[in-house]
Design an enzyme around this catalytic site. Structure first.
Site, PDB file in Angstrom:
ATOM      1  N   GLY A   1      -4.066   9.019   5.187  1.00 28.33           N
ATOM      2  CA  GLY A   1      -5.011   9.447   6.210  1.00 28.33           C
ATOM      3  C   GLY A   1      -4.469  10.496   7.158  1.00 28.33           C
TER       4      GLY A   1
ATOM      5  CG  ASP B   1      -0.329  -0.245   2.533  1.00 29.69           C
ATOM      6  OD1 ASP B   1       0.918  -0.282   2.626  1.00 29.69           O
ATOM      7  OD2 ASP B   1      -1.079  -0.419   3.516  1.00 29.69           O
TER       8      ASP B   1
END
Length: 493
Positions: free
Chosen positions: A407, A238
């Site tokens: 995030g 990721d």
């Protein structure tokens, strides 16, 4: 008008998973979240494991929802790094994949170093020496006699890819997190596998990011009542998906993929495999664009997440915005932690752990939520500066800006502190960098865009970027010297 292409990106993080449907036409990408779910580990036979069955059910739910929302031409899955699952001779999962935070590798690195030195491991793989790395986990698996039942090892994104397509492979970016893959020869390193007794037959052939590996299995499509579509190995790691989504192609920027972990680094044309680089805990990982992502794995907002978990036992409504407000109101530069100290490597009572660290290092002990949270945010920002200094020393590069993606972009206090600490502008966004990167790699594989560089330009036009500029440089410079004294004292002890 260009025909609209639909791509499904499934991003599995260490605490949750998301599925996004992307619609691409006329050089514009629109994304829609269609499913979100928790990723909760479980304990199996006294080991912390990933709940594979639950995650696979959520992936199937994502496929069904994507079909209802307009369908998709391709799908790709990315996950965290280093972890893996074993398949038996019948192609079935032999046991639940073990979580990297399980304590089974606590003494393994030292055992390995008796056979292969830490520097030999580093110069052959370029990976930061971490006890969670695949190599050390595999030695633990070998001791547990798991090799006796195992026919095939698949890293987590490739494991889910196998259940999607039925095909076996190892995608390059995820392979490069394992401490078994050579970033120069781009192959598995037999000089590591052979002396440690790891069968090469367990490992699959390595393929580049953005490879079309097949189509959804027919039996899966019948079960879900959906048509077949292409399965693509994006960047399985990721972090590399997130870095692929940097909204800039400038060579003099640093990046921070910020979430549970903070991955801080820069892009290079070739790996840095020196002894100094190893001692600085730097890692060389392969990006989706073929570049070397020279970075450090730093404990990230997991520190805040774990503290919040503890604080919510008394205040169940406590959210992150309230924690940041209290941190902003707290007195600055009272105490610091090293986010990567061993005490913070496993779950537990993190407020108590932070207080214990400050007591042991002779600092003011934070007692309330605001003080503890401020200690974390300031310490992360100062660790970023510490890491940037190491990167610039080892590469000779001078960085003029930091791009934060992921995030952590939502943490305004951390973004501002990072700019203040580093003394350079910070550009924050996109939040869903991993999803954007996953989709851009798929679109490249499908021939809809030319390459990652083109995709970055599209992302820069598709998302809003927040700029932060440094201030109070004198105070932050003084705090950094205090932080350095703490780090040097800790390393000397």
């Amino acid at each position: 008008m260009q025909k609209k292409i639909h791509v499904l990106a499934i991003d599995l993080g260490a605490s949750n998973g998301r599925a996004f449907l992307g619609r691409f036409a006329d050089q514009k990408l629109e994304i829609e979240e269609i499913h979100r779910f928790e990723n909760r580990p479980l304990t199996v036979n006294e080991k912390l494991c990933w709940d594979f069955d639950s995650l696979w059910d959520e992936i199937k739910t994502s496929l069904k929802k994507a079909h209802v929302s307009g369908g998709f031409d391709s799908v790709a899955i990315d996950t965290w790094g280093v972890d893996y699952g074993f398949l038996d001779r019948e192609g079935k999962l032999s046991e639940m994949p073990v979580h990297y935070r399980d304590n089974r590798t606590d003494s393994i690195p030292e055992q390995v170093f008796r056979i292969i030195s830490d520097f030999d491991l580093y110069r052959l793989t370029g990976n930061q020496i971490l006890k969670i790395n695949t190599l050390f986990q595999l030695i633990a698996s070998k001791k547990e006699r798991q090799f006796e039942q195992a026919q095939t090892l698949l890293f987590m994104p490739d494991l889910f890819g196998f259940f999607l397509s039925g095909n076996l492979y190892s995608e390059r970016s995820i392979a490069s997190t394992s401490q078994m893959f050579n970033p120069v020869s781009l192959s598995w390193e037999n000089a590591i596998l052979t002396p440690l007794g790891i069968p090469r037959s367990l490992l699959q052939d390595v393929i580049p990011s953005g490879t079309i590996v097949g189509e959804l299995r027919q039996e899966l499509c019948r079960e879900l009542n959906i048509p077949q579509s292409k399965v693509i190995a994006a960047a399985g790691h990721d972090t590399q998906c997130a870095i692929a989504a940097l909204p800039s192609n400038a060579p003099d920027i640093a990046f921070l993929s910020c979430g549970t972990w903070s991955l801080f680094g820069t892009e290079l044309d070739s790996p840095v495999l020196t002894y100094e680089s190893m001692k600085d805990d730097m890692s060389n990982e392969l990006g989706a664009n073929g570049k070397i992502d020279y970075l450090k794995n730093i404990n990230g907002l997991w520190l805040i997440q774990e503290c919040r978990r503890e604080w919510r036992k008394e205040n169940s409504c406590l959210d992150y915005s309230e924690i940041e407000r209290m941190a902003n109101e707290s007195e600055p530069f009272r105490s610091f932690i090293d986010p990567d100290d061993d005490i913070f490597s496993s779950p537990g009572d993190f407020p108590q752990k932070i207080q214990a660290f400050c007591t042991e290092t002779g600092q003011t002990v934070p007692t309330d939520i605001g003080a503890i949270a401020r200690c974390i945010y300031e310490s992360l920002a100062l660790k970023y500066r510490y890491t940037l200094d190491q990167i610039q020393k080892n590469t000779g590069k001078k960085h003029t800006a930091l791009h934060i993606v992921g995030g952590g972009v939502q943490s305004r206090i951390l973004c501002q502190f990072a700019s203040d600490s580093l003394g350079i502008p910070v550009y924050a966004g996109p939040i869903e960098a991993t999803v954007f990167g996953n989709m851009m790699i798929q679109l490249t594989a499908l021939g809809a865009i030319q390459n990652i560089q083109s995709g970055r330009s599209i992302i820069a036009e598709s998302v809003q970027i927040q700029k932060y500029v440094p201030h109070e440089q004198g105070k932050w410079n003084a705090a950094y010297q205090q932080f350095l004294r703490m780090i040097n004292k800790e390393n000397a002890s």
